[in-house]
Design a protein around this motif. Sequence first.
Motif, PDB file in Angstrom:
ATOM      1  N   THR A  69       0.833  -1.201   0.000  1.00 41.98           N
ATOM      2  CA  THR A  69       0.000   0.000   0.000  1.00 41.98           C
ATOM      3  C   THR A  69       0.867   1.249   0.000  1.00 41.98           C
ATOM      4  OG1 THR A  69      -1.661  -1.220   1.264  1.00 41.98           O
ATOM      5  CG2 THR A  69      -1.889   1.168   1.187  1.00 41.98           C
ATOM      6  N   ALA A  70       1.888   1.263   0.851  1.00 43.40           N
ATOM      7  CA  ALA A  70       2.785   2.415   0.933  1.00 43.40           C
ATOM      8  C   ALA A  70       3.540   2.618  -0.379  1.00 43.40           C
ATOM      9  CB  ALA A  70       3.758   2.240   2.085  1.00 43.40           C
ATOM     10  N   VAL A  71       3.988   1.525  -0.996  1.00 43.88           N
ATOM     11  CA  VAL A  71       4.714   1.645  -2.260  1.00 43.88           C
ATOM     12  C   VAL A  71       3.784   2.170  -3.358  1.00 43.88           C
ATOM     13  CG1 VAL A  71       5.882   0.333  -4.075  1.00 43.88           C
ATOM     14  CG2 VAL A  71       6.448  -0.079  -1.668  1.00 43.88           C
ATOM     15  N   ALA A  72       2.550   1.727  -3.361  1.00 45.26           N
ATOM     16  CA  ALA A  72       1.588   2.256  -4.343  1.00 45.26           C
ATOM     17  C   ALA A  72       1.402   3.759  -4.154  1.00 45.26           C
ATOM     18  CB  ALA A  72       0.258   1.523  -4.198  1.00 45.26           C
ATOM     19  N   GLN A  73       1.392   4.212  -2.918  1.00 47.54           N
ATOM     20  CA  GLN A  73       1.284   5.649  -2.659  1.00 47.54           C
ATOM     21  C   GLN A  73       2.502   6.401  -3.192  1.00 47.54           C
ATOM     22  OE1 GLN A  73      -0.243   4.673   1.616  1.00 47.54           O
ATOM     23  NE2 GLN A  73      -0.691   6.840   1.311  1.00 47.54           N
ATOM     24  N   LEU A  74       3.691   5.804  -3.037  1.00 44.77           N
ATOM     25  CA  LEU A  74       4.896   6.431  -3.579  1.00 44.77           C
ATOM     26  C   LEU A  74       4.798   6.603  -5.090  1.00 44.77           C
ATOM     27  CD1 LEU A  74       7.650   4.488  -1.585  1.00 44.77           C
ATOM     28  CD2 LEU A  74       7.149   6.928  -1.384  1.00 44.77           C
ATOM     29  N   VAL A  75       4.359   5.549  -5.764  1.00 39.99           N
ATOM     30  CA  VAL A  75       4.255   5.597  -7.223  1.00 39.99           C
ATOM     31  C   VAL A  75       3.200   6.617  -7.653  1.00 39.99           C
ATOM     32  CG1 VAL A  75       3.649   4.274  -9.281  1.00 39.99           C
ATOM     33  CG2 VAL A  75       5.055   3.227  -7.485  1.00 39.99           C
ATOM     34  N   ALA A  76       2.047   6.583  -6.991  1.00 45.29           N
ATOM     35  CA  ALA A  76       0.979   7.516  -7.349  1.00 45.29           C
ATOM     36  C   ALA A  76       1.435   8.955  -7.166  1.00 45.29           C
ATOM     37  CB  ALA A  76      -0.254   7.234  -6.494  1.00 45.29           C
TER      38      ALA A  76
ATOM     39  N   GLN B  30      13.523  -0.508   4.073  1.00 44.22           N
ATOM     40  CA  GLN B  30      12.904  -0.943   2.831  1.00 44.22           C
ATOM     41  C   GLN B  30      12.176   0.200   2.120  1.00 44.22           C
ATOM     42  OE1 GLN B  30      10.852  -4.937   1.682  1.00 44.22           O
ATOM     43  NE2 GLN B  30       9.240  -3.711   2.608  1.00 44.22           N
ATOM     44  N   SER B  31      11.393   0.980   2.860  1.00 42.34           N
ATOM     45  CA  SER B  31      10.601   2.032   2.222  1.00 42.34           C
ATOM     46  C   SER B  31      11.484   3.095   1.590  1.00 42.34           C
ATOM     47  CB  SER B  31       9.658   2.672   3.246  1.00 42.34           C
ATOM     48  OG  SER B  31       8.696   1.736   3.692  1.00 42.34           O
ATOM     49  N   ALA B  32      12.500   3.560   2.326  1.00 44.09           N
ATOM     50  CA  ALA B  32      13.386   4.591   1.780  1.00 44.09           C
ATOM     51  C   ALA B  32      14.141   4.067   0.565  1.00 44.09           C
ATOM     52  CB  ALA B  32      14.357   5.065   2.847  1.00 44.09           C
ATOM     53  N   SER B  33      14.548   2.801   0.617  1.00 39.85           N
ATOM     54  CA  SER B  33      15.290   2.225  -0.504  1.00 39.85           C
ATOM     55  C   SER B  33      14.433   2.179  -1.754  1.00 39.85           C
ATOM     56  CB  SER B  33      15.756   0.813  -0.128  1.00 39.85           C
ATOM     57  OG  SER B  33      16.545   0.824   1.043  1.00 39.85           O
ATOM     58  N   ILE B  34      13.192   1.734  -1.624  1.00 41.17           N
ATOM     59  CA  ILE B  34      12.297   1.670  -2.776  1.00 41.17           C
ATOM     60  C   ILE B  34      11.947   3.076  -3.257  1.00 41.17           C
ATOM     61  CG2 ILE B  34      10.023   0.909  -3.570  1.00 41.17           C
ATOM     62  CD1 ILE B  34      10.267  -1.371  -1.497  1.00 41.17           C
ATOM     63  N   ALA B  35      11.758   3.998  -2.314  1.00 41.87           N
ATOM     64  CA  ALA B  35      11.399   5.366  -2.678  1.00 41.87           C
ATOM     65  C   ALA B  35      12.457   6.001  -3.572  1.00 41.87           C
ATOM     66  CB  ALA B  35      11.199   6.210  -1.423  1.00 41.87           C
TER      67      ALA B  35
ATOM     68  N   GLY C 220      12.618  12.090   1.715  1.00 44.32           N
ATOM     69  CA  GLY C 220      12.549  12.528   3.107  1.00 44.32           C
ATOM     70  C   GLY C 220      12.218  11.445   4.099  1.00 44.32           C
ATOM     71  N   ILE C 221      12.297  10.164   3.696  1.00 41.02           N
ATOM     72  CA  ILE C 221      11.863   9.053   4.541  1.00 41.02           C
ATOM     73  C   ILE C 221      13.010   8.564   5.424  1.00 41.02           C
ATOM     74  CG2 ILE C 221      10.978   6.677   4.507  1.00 41.02           C
ATOM     75  CD1 ILE C 221       9.797   7.405   1.699  1.00 41.02           C
ATOM     76  N   LEU C 222      12.746   8.379   6.730  1.00 48.83           N
ATOM     77  CA  LEU C 222      13.735   7.845   7.667  1.00 48.83           C
ATOM     78  C   LEU C 222      13.432   6.410   8.101  1.00 48.83           C
ATOM     79  CD1 LEU C 222      14.281  10.977   9.931  1.00 48.83           C
ATOM     80  CD2 LEU C 222      16.014   9.862   8.515  1.00 48.83           C
ATOM     81  N   GLY C 223      12.170   6.016   8.155  1.00 49.97           N
ATOM     82  CA  GLY C 223      11.832   4.643   8.535  1.00 49.97           C
ATOM     83  C   GLY C 223      11.132   4.568   9.869  1.00 49.97           C
TER      84      GLY C 223
END
Length: 756
Positions: A487-494, A524-529, A711-714
């Motif tokens: 869900t979070a990754v979809a938000q990043l893409v959108a 994981q989130s910052a890396s994908i972002a 701007g993501i730290l985790g």
Amino acid sequence: MTDTTNATGVLGAPVDRRDGAVKTSGRATYSTDVDVEGIVHAALAHATVARGRITVLDVEAAARVPGVLAVLTYRDRPAMRRPGRLNPLNLASLAPGVSSGYLLDDEVHYDGEPIAVVVAESLEAAHEAAALVRAEYEAAPDPVVDFPAVAAGGAPQRPMPIGPPLGGSKGDAEAALAQAAHRVDATFVTPPQNHNALEPHGCTVVWTGSGRDAQVTVWDGSQNVDWVKRHLARTFGLAPGQVRVISEHVGGAFGGRTMVWAHTVLAALAARETGRPVRLQLTREGVYRTVGGRSPSIQRVALSAGDDGRLTALIHTAQLRKGAVGGAAEQVVSCSHDLYDASAMRLGTQLVSMDLLPNQVMRAPGEANGTFALESALDMLAASTGLDPIELRRRNLAPSRGPIDGKEFSQRRILEAFDVATSAFGWADRPVAPRSMRDGRWLVGWGAATAFHPAWQFPAHLRLSVAATGTVTLECAFHELGMGAPTAVAQLVADRLDVPLPAVEVRYGDTSLPTGPGAGGSGQSASIAASVDVASRRLVATLDRLGRRTDGGAFGDGRSAHERYTEIVRRSGRDEVTVELGPRSGLAATWSGLRDTVKLMRDQRRWLKAAAGAQLCEVRVDADTGEVRVTRWVGAYDIGRVINAKTAASQIRGGVVMGIGLALTEATLVDPRRGRIMNPSLTEYHVPVHADVPPIEVHLLDHPDPQTPLGILGAGEVGITGAGAAVANAIWHATGSRVTELPITLDAVLPRPAGS
């Protein structure tokens, strides 16, 4: 660094998890739920000595159980390679949980080591047969299994090229301590702990073909499917492309699924040897016997300050353990390295090798138990100086640079977090003296601590496409461990493409996709972002070029970006337009991995990036029985840019709950004579249940870090850091009893009789 703006408004929105309905309805497929024709079952038999050699291994009774297909032991000489040496420049070399392999010889390295794998037509037959495997041993006379007895003999440790600090110094800390007006010098003890995810470890393996034509498909609950793939390929002499690992849903991990453990390797062996699809689901006890957990620690924290509360000395040393065949030092002193400034500092880590199952990472490894010691000692110093505990912290938080190495903080908002948390909690009403608040038979106390966890970023390859139908697809072999990552990754893409969230489809958890980062280190989130940002820019540029060729780019009719992208793809006559980041195989992939590692090392040398926060809690202690109840929790956290307010707050709450367990209930009990875990089940290893958990109020500052991807730290691990100390500090405030050993038990809370 990447643009951190949020023009679309989709970042930070409390979007419901896409897999929520599937999981709550029981339709999610986990690693041992896969429906494979002809499936058989495997079970493990375990060694019962800490160190020695097998002299008798009788499998005849096991082989006679109806339905048993094979009983595999070291005598079958399975064709498997031992794990290779650790290479700091190749993160995949960290994959094996043990360095000795499994079933390769008659040697036993720890109690619980698998000595046989039984394969049978039914689960019941497999377990019955495994229980009938009989072994005799030439046991080593003096196995090293009593940690307190040998902890002082550990070897000093230095960090790897990529890794958190394990030591450091400036000035003469012992001299400064001796001369100070106020000082604290205390020893803190934390126990070993084990993972207890909702889903026990297990996997399903299908092996087809042989030699160069062999193909292995593994459904495994994993935090790093790429590591599983590479480790299995090396173990069985295959090319990485011959191994596919699928991990769509994972029922909790917390570090326990980072490495590759016995069940995965031996299920693959069983499938190869029998020619049948094999399922191996560990029992709860089997998880304790074969999957490593958190190292125990003995820590010294010594602090000194003047009457103004300014630190003049900070000493933090840790004694830890590893297994003789694996494990590593945890970053127990890293928070002391980075959080507070003192005129003189000395930090160090010692590691002793023992005949026990190797330790491995467990949520905030090192920081969780290290902050218990550091933040408890700060409260002790506050009592000595007469300062409010939070005021003492305010006066000593390092302002802009690391106090030892001088690295610049990418951002530093701990004081803001304390402002938010104290206001919401009502901390101004806290009386200074302990035992000052009471409600009937309950002694009431308030405690606080600082939360801190370093931010990490790893390589993330991906494929991003826009189809003529309007669907935007992101493909990356990242992981969903229960935190709502898709869900979070979809938000990043959108957000990056300025398209509606429902138009985004995310595919993940499969090594047939581009290689994703492991789900560890809250990275994981910052890396994908970072990769989504780059890929989005490239995709938009590609579409713009294509649009100019097809119609001159004339889309000035008020259409949305999504409509424009879709129209360009449609007019081009293609099904989709795709960009891909990262080579997938060969020397190009190796070189890419090395380049990413060097980039990470350079970044670490320049910046100190971390999620941080303020933990405040209330406890009530029964004045007669010592029963402790945590009744209120307020926390404020700087995790950088918030991707999804709902799932991020849930992550933080999960960490706090785990911190309550660390403080009050969790401990793995190891027999100091034989090295056997004595409480390998949820019957005797106690984790917090609903009745133990108070309302947890989470405040997220939501300030993008200017030096991290978007701007993501985790958020995954910072919630547990400082939590154990906040509980211990609240108990001191309620009772006047200072507890320095975890878990906090009734006898430690109750006042001791005079003369005892």
